[in-house]
Design an enzyme around this catalytic site. Structure first.
Site, PDB file in Angstrom:
ATOM      1  N   CYS A  92       3.534   8.513   0.788  1.00  0.00           N
ATOM      2  CA  CYS A  92       3.852   7.951   2.426  1.00  0.00           C
ATOM      3  C   CYS A  92       4.040   6.364   1.104  1.00  0.00           C
ATOM      4  CB  CYS A  92       3.078   7.433   3.539  1.00  0.00           C
ATOM      5  SG  CYS A  92       3.224   6.397   5.101  1.00  0.00           S
TER       6      CYS A  92
ATOM      7  N   CYS B  29       5.759  -4.514  16.276  1.00  0.00           N
ATOM      8  CA  CYS B  29       5.325  -3.232  16.736  1.00  0.00           C
ATOM      9  C   CYS B  29       4.062  -3.851  17.253  1.00  0.00           C
ATOM     10  CB  CYS B  29       6.011  -2.467  16.480  1.00  0.00           C
ATOM     11  SG  CYS B  29       7.780  -2.173  16.024  1.00  0.00           S
TER      12      CYS B  29
ATOM     13  N   SER C 206      10.516   5.987  15.462  1.00  0.00           N
ATOM     14  CA  SER C 206       9.211   4.972  16.162  1.00  0.00           C
ATOM     15  C   SER C 206      10.088   4.752  17.592  1.00  0.00           C
ATOM     16  CB  SER C 206       9.146   4.601  15.320  1.00  0.00           C
ATOM     17  OG  SER C 206       8.714   4.605  14.195  1.00  0.00           O
ATOM     18  N   LEU C 207       9.692   6.230  18.809  1.00  0.00           N
ATOM     19  CA  LEU C 207      10.276   5.794  20.088  1.00  0.00           C
ATOM     20  C   LEU C 207       8.629   5.379  21.011  1.00  0.00           C
ATOM     21  CD1 LEU C 207      12.297   6.838  21.766  1.00  0.00           C
ATOM     22  CD2 LEU C 207      10.793   8.282  22.426  1.00  0.00           C
ATOM     23  N   HIS C 208       8.048   5.591  21.106  1.00  0.00           N
ATOM     24  CA  HIS C 208       6.999   5.755  21.483  1.00  0.00           C
ATOM     25  C   HIS C 208       6.601   5.087  23.400  1.00  0.00           C
ATOM     26  CE1 HIS C 208       5.433   5.255  18.077  1.00  0.00           C
ATOM     27  NE2 HIS C 208       5.998   4.321  17.093  1.00  0.00           N
TER      28      HIS C 208
ATOM     29  N   CYS D  84       0.718  -2.310  15.691  1.00  0.00           N
ATOM     30  CA  CYS D  84       1.278  -1.903  14.075  1.00  0.00           C
ATOM     31  C   CYS D  84       0.560  -3.423  13.441  1.00  0.00           C
ATOM     32  CB  CYS D  84       2.281  -1.663  13.565  1.00  0.00           C
ATOM     33  SG  CYS D  84       2.908  -1.374  11.909  1.00  0.00           S
TER      34      CYS D  84
ATOM     35  N   GLU E   1       1.079  -1.212  -0.279  1.00  0.00           N
ATOM     36  CA  GLU E   1      -0.095   0.025   0.010  1.00  0.00           C
ATOM     37  C   GLU E   1       0.790   1.375   0.362  1.00  0.00           C
ATOM     38  OE1 GLU E   1      -4.320  -1.480   1.677  1.00  0.00           O
ATOM     39  OE2 GLU E   1      -2.791  -1.320   3.408  1.00  0.00           O
TER      40      GLU E   1
ATOM     41  N   CYS F  71       6.766  -6.889   7.470  1.00  0.00           N
ATOM     42  CA  CYS F  71       7.351  -5.935   8.244  1.00  0.00           C
ATOM     43  C   CYS F  71       8.219  -7.425   9.454  1.00  0.00           C
ATOM     44  CB  CYS F  71       6.955  -4.630   9.161  1.00  0.00           C
ATOM     45  SG  CYS F  71       8.626  -4.151  10.015  1.00  0.00           S
TER      46      CYS F  71
ATOM     47  N   CYS G 117      -1.528   5.978   9.787  1.00  0.00           N
ATOM     48  CA  CYS G 117      -0.413   5.052  10.706  1.00  0.00           C
ATOM     49  C   CYS G 117      -0.358   4.387  11.538  1.00  0.00           C
ATOM     50  CB  CYS G 117      -0.398   5.992  11.857  1.00  0.00           C
ATOM     51  SG  CYS G 117       0.743   7.527  10.973  1.00  0.00           S
TER      52      CYS G 117
HETATM   53  N1  SAH Z   1       9.252   1.155  10.147  1.00  0.00           N
HETATM   54  C1  SAH Z   1       8.896   2.187  10.385  1.00  0.00           C
HETATM   55  C2  SAH Z   1       8.273   2.448   9.520  1.00  0.00           C
HETATM   56  C3  SAH Z   1       6.764   2.932   9.540  1.00  0.00           C
HETATM   57  S1  SAH Z   1       6.300   4.328   9.815  1.00  0.00           S
HETATM   58  C4  SAH Z   1       8.933   3.072  11.441  1.00  0.00           C
HETATM   59  O1  SAH Z   1       8.553   2.257  12.613  1.00  0.00           O
HETATM   60  O2  SAH Z   1       9.573   3.850  11.627  1.00  0.00           O
HETATM   61  C5  SAH Z   1       4.845   4.695  10.831  1.00  0.00           C
HETATM   62  C6  SAH Z   1       4.471   4.823  11.529  1.00  0.00           C
HETATM   63  O3  SAH Z   1       3.192   4.688  12.548  1.00  0.00           O
HETATM   64  C7  SAH Z   1       5.862   4.649  12.577  1.00  0.00           C
HETATM   65  O4  SAH Z   1       5.956   5.357  13.992  1.00  0.00           O
HETATM   66  C8  SAH Z   1       4.568   3.783  13.835  1.00  0.00           C
HETATM   67  O5  SAH Z   1       5.416   2.706  14.952  1.00  0.00           O
HETATM   68  C9  SAH Z   1       3.144   4.265  13.788  1.00  0.00           C
HETATM   69  N2  SAH Z   1       2.916   3.609  13.785  1.00  0.00           N
HETATM   70  C10 SAH Z   1       2.346   2.544  13.813  1.00  0.00           C
HETATM   71  N3  SAH Z   1       1.385   2.002  13.910  1.00  0.00           N
HETATM   72  C11 SAH Z   1       0.226   2.641  14.798  1.00  0.00           C
HETATM   73  C12 SAH Z   1      -0.884   2.401  14.756  1.00  0.00           C
HETATM   74  N4  SAH Z   1      -2.011   1.805  14.951  1.00  0.00           N
HETATM   75  N5  SAH Z   1      -1.258   4.019  14.899  1.00  0.00           N
HETATM   76  C13 SAH Z   1      -0.832   5.122  15.158  1.00  0.00           C
HETATM   77  N6  SAH Z   1       1.088   4.886  15.163  1.00  0.00           N
HETATM   78  C14 SAH Z   1       0.954   3.490  14.545  1.00  0.00           C
END
Ligand code: SAH
Length: 370
Positions: free
Chosen positions: A116, A127, A225-227, A130, A103, A123, A344
């Site tokens: 994007c 995570c 992507s810290l979180h 995701c 996508e 992947c 996202c």
């Molecule tokens: N693998 C890379 C690229 C993915 S970017 C990364 O981890 O950065 C996609 C962004 O959306 C990342 O910051 C990811 O953590 C965030 N993301 C993933 N799942 C999400 C969700 N369900 N809701 C909001 N953000 C999410």
């Protein structure tokens, strides 16, 4: 040889023209005894003007045109779905020849149009919040398959619609740098897409060896992507943290060769009751102390089977206030395109798993929509 439209089923052994950056193209031209200076002209036709027929390449010799036609391929994945969200976000599903589908999402804003793009089919990072992570990895995308996402979008939207590109679609770009770096070079090449480096962003969950290479070889923007700001929680949410824990990640960020006046974006998904407390905000402030940081709070976007809830707006605002007060630039990302599962973390495509069965993510049911 006639200069007709390119064949639909090209020979598998031919190089993919769309995936060659300037150096790859120059090497091919030299192999053919052509002047390396022709590379700019070919890039211009193929990428900037985006022609799909060598017949248009008026400043290129007949011999070279015939060779490009006979000895390269530039076929693209097929568009099998094209969805438009209420807010103007648009998503394409592209079928690859091996039966997988990926996508790509276009997000229009007042002053920019952001594409994007995906870098892998699925992947490997798993995570927990995701949709792509829930699928596992099928394979890396090739450079030409990543570039094809831009071509599809530009064909639908016009050649000037895309002003920014973010590697925030499916996959972890730093685990596919061999293919991603030529794409970045094409995005930045004045004769291809001509984007300035501050309009291209690579987002990573923190693959440290890749981070070093990215910084060495490209000047693009970096998003992490810290979180979570504690290892125990980040181990759970972003399992690659077990290999590259926060202290190492932050050291790598502090040493990252940032161009002047640039900030690293830290993405932080807001999960109700999981990582969104005042204490989490304060820990985040301590973690980012002294770094040129921009914090991007992302309200969690649900997907079928996802175990989390989105933090309330009041909670997100309170969290933001704490980080802002500490002098760290902080914005909340507005969910875009969530009615077509384009926000996202909602990208799923169709990924064949290890047993080659097709894993298809159902469209989100209405009750999952925020
Ligand atoms: N693998 C890379 C690229 C993915 S970017 C990364 O981890 O950065 C996609 C962004 O959306 C990342 O910051 C990811 O953590 C965030 N993301 C993933 N799942 C999400 C969700 N369900 N809701 C909001 N953000 C999410």
């Amino acid at each position: 040889m006639s200069e007709s439209r390119l064949a639909a089923a090209p020979r598998a052994d031919l190089p993919h023209l769309l995936g060659l950056d300037r150096s790859g193209l120059t090497a091919l031209l030299q192999q053919w005894g052509e002047s390396p200076f022709r590379a700019s002209q070919v890039l211009q036709w193929v990428h900037q003007r985006q022609v799909d027929d060598v017949a248009y390449m008026s400043n290129i010799s007949k011999t070279l045109r015939a060779r490009l036609l006979a000895e390269t391929r530039w076929d693209e994945p097929e568009v099998i779905a094209d969805q438009l969200a209420q807010d103007g976000t648009r998503k394409w599903l592209l079928r690859l020849p091996d039966g997988n589908a990926i996508e790509t999402v276009f997000i229009p804003e007042e002053d920019r149009g952001t594409l994007c793009i995906s870098s892998q089919v699925g992947c490997s990072l798993a995570c927990s919040f995701c949709a792509t992570g829930a699928q596992g990895l099928n394979r890396n995308l090739a450079s030409h398959e990543i570039i094809a996402q831009l071509r599809v979008a530009r064909r639908h939207l016009g050649l000037d619609a895309i002003t920014n590109v973010v590697f925030m679609g499916m996959g972890e770009p730093l685990l596919n740098l061999k293919q991603v770096i030529p794409v970045i070079r094409l995005l930045l090449d004045d004769f291809a897409y001509g984007l300035s480096a501050r309009r291209v962003t690579v987002s990573t969950a923190g693959v440290l060896p890749g981070l070093e290479q990215l910084g060495r070889e490209t000047p693009v923007n970096l998003a992490i992507s810290l979180h979570a700001s504690r290892d125990a929680l980040r181990d759970e949410l972003v399992p690659i943290n077990r290999h590259y824990p926060l202290a190492e990640l932050m050291t790598a960020c502090r040493h990252y060769p940032l161009p002047p006046r640039r900030r690293i974006t830290f993405e932080y998904v807001m999960l109700d009751g999981i990582n969104d407390g005042d204490g989490d905000a304060r820990a985040l402030v301590r973690l980012l102390q002294g770094l040129p940081a921009l914090v991007n709070l992302i309200p969690f976007n649900p997907f079928p089977g996802s175990p989390y809830r989105r933090s309330s707006t009041a909670r997100i605002d309170a969290f933001r206030e704490i980080v802002l007060r500490a002098g760290i630039m902080t914005v909340t990302r507005r969910p875009r395109g969530d009615d077509i599962a384009a926000a996202c973390g909602q990208l799923a495509g169709q990924v064949r798993d290890g047993r080659r069965a097709l894993v298809r993510m159902p469209a989100p049911s209405p009750e999952l929509r925020p």
